[in-house]
Design a protein around this motif. Structure first.
Motif, PDB file in Angstrom:
ATOM      1  N   LEU A   1       0.830  -1.203   0.000  1.00 43.17           N
ATOM      2  CA  LEU A   1       0.000   0.000   0.000  1.00 43.17           C
ATOM      3  C   LEU A   1       0.867   1.257   0.000  1.00 43.17           C
ATOM      4  O   LEU A   1       0.497   2.270  -0.599  1.00 43.17           O
ATOM      5  N   ILE A   2       2.024   1.194   0.667  1.00 46.54           N
ATOM      6  CA  ILE A   2       2.957   2.324   0.599  1.00 46.54           C
ATOM      7  C   ILE A   2       3.420   2.519  -0.847  1.00 46.54           C
ATOM      8  O   ILE A   2       3.551   3.653  -1.326  1.00 46.54           O
ATOM      9  N   GLY A   3       3.651   1.396  -1.545  1.00 44.55           N
ATOM     10  CA  GLY A   3       4.032   1.498  -2.946  1.00 44.55           C
ATOM     11  C   GLY A   3       2.946   2.136  -3.790  1.00 44.55           C
ATOM     12  O   GLY A   3       3.230   2.985  -4.656  1.00 44.55           O
ATOM     13  N   ALA A   4       1.688   1.765  -3.555  1.00 41.78           N
ATOM     14  CA  ALA A   4       0.576   2.366  -4.289  1.00 41.78           C
ATOM     15  C   ALA A   4       0.443   3.850  -3.960  1.00 41.78           C
ATOM     16  O   ALA A   4       0.197   4.680  -4.849  1.00 41.78           O
TER      17      ALA A   4
ATOM     18  N   THR B   1      10.271   9.584  -0.502  1.00 40.40           N
ATOM     19  CA  THR B   1      10.816   9.963   0.800  1.00 40.40           C
ATOM     20  C   THR B   1      10.376   9.002   1.894  1.00 40.40           C
ATOM     21  O   THR B   1      11.190   8.574   2.730  1.00 40.40           O
ATOM     22  N   LEU B   2       9.093   8.642   1.918  1.00 38.46           N
ATOM     23  CA  LEU B   2       8.563   7.781   2.974  1.00 38.46           C
ATOM     24  C   LEU B   2       9.219   6.410   2.955  1.00 38.46           C
ATOM     25  O   LEU B   2       9.695   5.918   3.987  1.00 38.46           O
ATOM     26  N   ILE B   3       9.281   5.785   1.772  1.00 41.02           N
ATOM     27  CA  ILE B   3       9.867   4.450   1.701  1.00 41.02           C
ATOM     28  C   ILE B   3      11.357   4.505   2.016  1.00 41.02           C
ATOM     29  O   ILE B   3      11.902   3.596   2.648  1.00 41.02           O
ATOM     30  N   GLY B   4      12.022   5.563   1.612  1.00 49.20           N
ATOM     31  CA  GLY B   4      13.447   5.700   1.916  1.00 49.20           C
ATOM     32  C   GLY B   4      13.691   5.781   3.411  1.00 49.20           C
ATOM     33  O   GLY B   4      14.608   5.142   3.936  1.00 49.20           O
ATOM     34  N   PHE B   5      12.851   6.548   4.106  1.00 52.53           N
ATOM     35  CA  PHE B   5      12.993   6.677   5.552  1.00 52.53           C
ATOM     36  C   PHE B   5      12.726   5.350   6.251  1.00 52.53           C
ATOM     37  O   PHE B   5      13.493   4.929   7.123  1.00 52.53           O
TER      38      PHE B   5
ATOM     39  N   PHE C   1       6.790  -3.344  -1.394  1.00 52.56           N
ATOM     40  CA  PHE C   1       6.709  -1.966  -1.895  1.00 52.56           C
ATOM     41  C   PHE C   1       6.797  -1.937  -3.415  1.00 52.56           C
ATOM     42  O   PHE C   1       5.996  -1.278  -4.086  1.00 52.56           O
ATOM     43  N   ALA C   2       7.793  -2.634  -3.972  1.00 53.48           N
ATOM     44  CA  ALA C   2       7.969  -2.660  -5.423  1.00 53.48           C
ATOM     45  C   ALA C   2       6.733  -3.228  -6.118  1.00 53.48           C
ATOM     46  O   ALA C   2       6.309  -2.727  -7.170  1.00 53.48           O
ATOM     47  N   THR C   3       6.144  -4.255  -5.518  1.00 50.04           N
ATOM     48  CA  THR C   3       4.935  -4.851  -6.084  1.00 50.04           C
ATOM     49  C   THR C   3       3.799  -3.843  -6.126  1.00 50.04           C
ATOM     50  O   THR C   3       3.122  -3.687  -7.151  1.00 50.04           O
ATOM     51  N   GLY C   4       3.581  -3.142  -5.010  1.00 48.36           N
ATOM     52  CA  GLY C   4       2.511  -2.160  -4.960  1.00 48.36           C
ATOM     53  C   GLY C   4       2.723  -1.024  -5.937  1.00 48.36           C
ATOM     54  O   GLY C   4       1.774  -0.568  -6.603  1.00 48.36           O
TER      55      GLY C   4
END
Length: 229
Positions: free
Chosen positions: A151-154, A175-179, A204-207
Motif C-alpha cells: 500500500l505504501i508502494g501504491a 521519501t517515505l519508503i526511503g525513511f 513496496f515494489a509490487t505495490g
C-alpha cells in the motif's frame, strides 16, 4: 463561530475493503490476547500466538520443497496467511494503524478490488523474495508489513503521478519508503541480521509497479501526465 455538522461521523469513514483487510488481523490479535489473559481457551498453559505462528507462518524451506515436489496445495496458503499474525500486540497495532491510514488514502482513488490485489500480491511476492533472494534462508516470516508496504508502494505511485503533473520533483514521492527502509536497515545492523526488509522492499515494489496497471487510468494516465509537462 463556524457551523458544525453534529450529524457527521466522529471518524472519517473508511472504504469497506480496508476494514475487510484489517478485521482478520484485529480478530486474530484479540483471540490471542483473550487467551493470554485466561479469558479464552481454558487457561494459559499453551501459547496461542506461537500456535498461530506455527499454522500461518511462511517457511522458506517448506515452500521451496513443496514447489520442487508439486505439493503447493498443502501449504501454499502460507504465501499470504503469514500476514495474519504479528510478533506482538505492538506490532499488530502499528500494522493495523498503517493499514487503515494508507488503505484510506489509496482506497479513495483505487477501486476496491485494486486495493485488495495490491495488498495480497505484495504479501505473496514479498514472501517469494524472502525465500529466494537470501541464499539458504530458513527463518520463517510473519507479520503484516510486506502487505502494508504494498500500500505504501501504491501511495508512492499516487504521489509520483501528482508530482509529475504539477512539475514537482518526482523523487520526493520516495521519501517515505526511503525513511522506513533506512530505519529498518539501521535496526538490523544494530540488533542482528534481520532480513525481513527484503520482503518489505519486494512488497513496496509490487505495490508501486502494480499501480501502473490497476490504478484508475493506469499507464495511459501516467503517459498523459508526462506529455502535459
Amino acid at each position: 463561530m463556524t457551523d458544525r455538522d453534529y450529524n457527521a461521523p466522529p471518524l472519517n469513514p473508511l472504504p469497506w475493503i480496508v476494514w475487510a483487510l484489517a478485521l482478520p488481523l484485529i480478530a486474530v490479535e484479540i483471540v490471542v490476547q483473550l487467551h493470554a489473559m485466561g479469558l479464552a481457551g481454558g487457561g494459559v498453559s499453551s501459547n496461542w500466538r506461537l500456535e498461530a505462528v506455527q499454522y500461518f507462518a511462511f517457511v522458506p524451506d517448506w515452500f521451496r520443497d513443496d514447489l520442487a515436489t508439486g505439493r503447493l496445495a498443502e501449504r501454499g496458503y502460507r504465501l499470504i496467511s503469514y500476514v495474519l499474525v504479528n510478533a506482538s500486540l505492538t506490532s499488530t497495532v502499528f500494522s493495523v494503524v498503517m493499514l487503515l491510514a494508507l488503505g484510506k488514502m489509496v482506497g479513495e482513488v483505487f477501486r476496491w478490488w485494486a486495493v485488495a490485489l495490491v495488498f495480497i500480491a505484495a504479501a505473496a511476492l514479498g514472501a517469494l523474495a524472502y525465500a529466494y533472494a537470501i541464499p539458504g534462508n530458513q527463518i520463517p516470516i510473519i507479520g503484516t508489513f510486506p502487505a502494508v508496504y504494498g500500500l505504501i508502494g501504491a501511495f508512492t505511485f499516487m504521489l509520483w503521478v501528482r508530482l509529475a503533473a504539477t512539475g514537482g520533483t518526482q523523487a520526493r514521492a520516495f521519501t517515505l519508503i526511503g525513511f522506513l527502509l533506512g530505519f529498518q536497515l539501521l535496526f538490523g545492523m544494530l540488533f542482528g541480521g534481520n532480513w525481513e526488509w527484503v520482503a518489505d522492499l519486494a512488497g513496496f515494489a509490487t505495490g508501486f509497479l502494480l499501480s501502473f496497471v490497476v490504478s484508475p487510468g493506469g499507464w495511459s494516465r501516467v503517459q498523459a501526465r508526462m506529455r502535459e509537462r
